[in-house]
Design a protein around this motif. Structure first.
Motif, PDB file in Angstrom:
ATOM      1  N   GLY A  58       0.775  -1.215  -0.003  1.00 25.09           N
ATOM      2  CA  GLY A  58       0.169  -0.070  -0.183  1.00 25.09           C
ATOM      3  C   GLY A  58       0.794   1.338  -0.014  1.00 25.09           C
ATOM      4  N   TRP A  59       2.176   1.268  -0.068  1.00 24.08           N
ATOM      5  CA  TRP A  59       2.882   2.364   0.201  1.00 24.08           C
ATOM      6  C   TRP A  59       4.127   2.031  -1.138  1.00 24.08           C
ATOM      7  CZ3 TRP A  59       0.428   0.926   4.512  1.00 24.08           C
ATOM      8  CH2 TRP A  59      -0.030   2.095   5.199  1.00 24.08           C
ATOM      9  N   GLY A  60       4.731   3.358  -1.597  1.00 26.17           N
ATOM     10  CA  GLY A  60       5.537   3.106  -2.406  1.00 26.17           C
ATOM     11  C   GLY A  60       4.978   2.474  -3.794  1.00 26.17           C
ATOM     12  N   ASP A  61       5.932   1.526  -4.202  1.00 32.47           N
ATOM     13  CA  ASP A  61       5.576   0.914  -5.349  1.00 32.47           C
ATOM     14  C   ASP A  61       4.915  -0.505  -5.342  1.00 32.47           C
ATOM     15  OD1 ASP A  61       6.711   2.654  -7.262  1.00 32.47           O
ATOM     16  OD2 ASP A  61       8.536   1.948  -6.922  1.00 32.47           O
ATOM     17  N   THR A  62       4.724  -0.548  -4.014  1.00 34.97           N
ATOM     18  CA  THR A  62       3.739  -2.121  -3.625  1.00 34.97           C
ATOM     19  C   THR A  62       2.446  -1.787  -3.579  1.00 34.97           C
ATOM     20  OG1 THR A  62       5.755  -2.790  -2.360  1.00 34.97           O
ATOM     21  CG2 THR A  62       3.668  -3.840  -1.902  1.00 34.97           C
ATOM     22  N   PRO A  63       1.684  -2.420  -4.313  1.00 32.02           N
ATOM     23  CA  PRO A  63       0.118  -2.220  -4.038  1.00 32.02           C
ATOM     24  C   PRO A  63      -0.351  -2.868  -2.976  1.00 32.02           C
ATOM     25  CG  PRO A  63       0.663  -4.014  -5.793  1.00 32.02           C
ATOM     26  CD  PRO A  63       1.817  -3.550  -5.211  1.00 32.02           C
ATOM     27  N   ARG A  64      -1.498  -2.563  -2.492  1.00 30.90           N
ATOM     28  CA  ARG A  64      -2.340  -3.241  -1.219  1.00 30.90           C
ATOM     29  C   ARG A  64      -3.646  -3.900  -1.889  1.00 30.90           C
ATOM     30  NH1 ARG A  64      -3.836   1.141   1.169  1.00 30.90           N
ATOM     31  NH2 ARG A  64      -1.896   1.238   2.429  1.00 30.90           N
ATOM     32  N   PRO A  65      -3.545  -5.265  -1.458  1.00 32.83           N
ATOM     33  CA  PRO A  65      -4.901  -5.797  -1.943  1.00 32.83           C
ATOM     34  C   PRO A  65      -6.098  -5.374  -0.964  1.00 32.83           C
ATOM     35  CG  PRO A  65      -3.393  -7.446  -0.809  1.00 32.83           C
ATOM     36  CD  PRO A  65      -2.816  -6.093  -0.887  1.00 32.83           C
ATOM     37  N   GLU A  66      -7.210  -6.089  -1.304  1.00 29.64           N
ATOM     38  CA  GLU A  66      -8.351  -5.738  -0.474  1.00 29.64           C
ATOM     39  C   GLU A  66      -8.024  -6.514   0.805  1.00 29.64           C
ATOM     40  OE1 GLU A  66     -10.622  -3.258  -0.741  1.00 29.64           O
ATOM     41  OE2 GLU A  66      -9.979  -2.873  -2.628  1.00 29.64           O
ATOM     42  N   LEU A  67      -8.184  -5.920   1.914  1.00 27.39           N
ATOM     43  CA  LEU A  67      -8.040  -6.585   3.235  1.00 27.39           C
ATOM     44  C   LEU A  67      -8.957  -6.923   4.126  1.00 27.39           C
ATOM     45  CD1 LEU A  67      -4.890  -4.475   4.198  1.00 27.39           C
ATOM     46  CD2 LEU A  67      -4.900  -6.768   2.974  1.00 27.39           C
TER      47      LEU A  67
END
Length: 271
Positions: A58-67
């Motif tokens: 969820g930060w920088g170049d890493t996505p965040r999946p639905e949690l």
């Protein structure tokens, strides 16, 4: 240069530098935070270590999946998967704020993977009377909640992170602001970070807590609960310093952490 790793449900971004015993660096949750924005200036002092600097989900170049689980718990498992993918069985963990909470969660659930633990004003352990929130957290949550946050709001946030406001440079503000505009799934405000308080006693790793005396985000008054809860923990407090210890007091931070990782700060408790 940023690379990515498949950790199952996303590709985790990271930067690797140096060679030697592995150190995993975990950044905070502030708007625009990335692994390298938090720790890039410290890496030259740790060139004799294999440094893995991660962008948490969820930060920088890493996505965040639905949690459907707390952020800290989710991130900790993805960091462990990244370590496995990189062939790292065991490492020192260095975490700032939210990243400190992620490091603690790993030490609680996977103690065999943690050598030494360095935590800079870590999250995940709140006092019984919170909220109300300290001004730094209040500004952080307000920025995250804004439909279209402004650069001035970012400038105000960055200035709260340092005691010496001359360190809140225009370049740093621009970098953090541009990074904060990257699209990731929205979070509830305040986010569901998760509570680590009940499991502090599970942390077996020698632990160094580093705090800025004037921290207005995770204040020093929150430190005793963590210090008392971790069996092998010690605390270093740096004056004239707020939340970004590794940035505002980089030479002292680098020296203290190197000494600790080499066995200097906790050696007596291990003998």
């Amino acid at each position: 240069m940023t690379s990515t790793l498949d950790v199952g449900d996303l590709r985790l971004a990271y930067t690797e530098a140096g060679a030697g015993a592995p150190v995993v660096w975990l950044h905070g949750s502030g708007p625009g935070a990335t692994g390298m924005s938090n720790f890039g200036g410290n890496l030259p002092a740790f060139a004799d270590y294999r440094n893995i600097v991660i962008d948490l989900p969820g930060w920088g170049d890493t996505p965040r999946p639905e949690l459907d689980e707390p952020l800290i718990f989710h991130a900790a498992e993805r960091v462990c998967r990244a370590m496995t993918a990189l062939g790292i069985e065991r490492a020192h963990l260095v975490g700032n704020s939210y990243g400190g909470a992620v490091a603690m969660r790993i030490a609680m659930r996977h103690p065999e993977r943690v050598d030494r633990l360095v935590l800079m004003a870590p999250g995940g352990v709140l006092p019984a009377d919170a909220p109300p929130w300290p001004v730094g957290l209040d500004r952080l949550f307000a920025y995250m909640a804004a439909a279209k946050p402004s650069r001035e709001a970012m400038a105000e946030f960055v200035r709260l992170m340092v005691h010496d406001e001359s360190l809140a440079t225009e370049e740093l503000i621009d970098e953090r602001y541009e990074s904060s505009l990257r699209a990731h799934p929205e979070l509830p405000i305040p986010p569901n970070f998760g509570d680590l308080t009940p499991d502090l006693g599970l942390i077996a790793a020698p632990t160094l807590l580093v705090w800025g005396r004037e921290d207005q985000t995770v204040p020093l008054t929150w430190a005793p609960r963590i210090l008392d809860g971790i069996p092998d923990a010690e605390l270093r407090v740096l004056p004239h310093c707020r939340h970004w210890v590794q940035y505002e007091r980089a030479p002292e931070f680098n020296h203290i952490v190197r000494e600790f990782l080499q066995g200097g700060a906790a050696a007596a408790s291990e003998e």
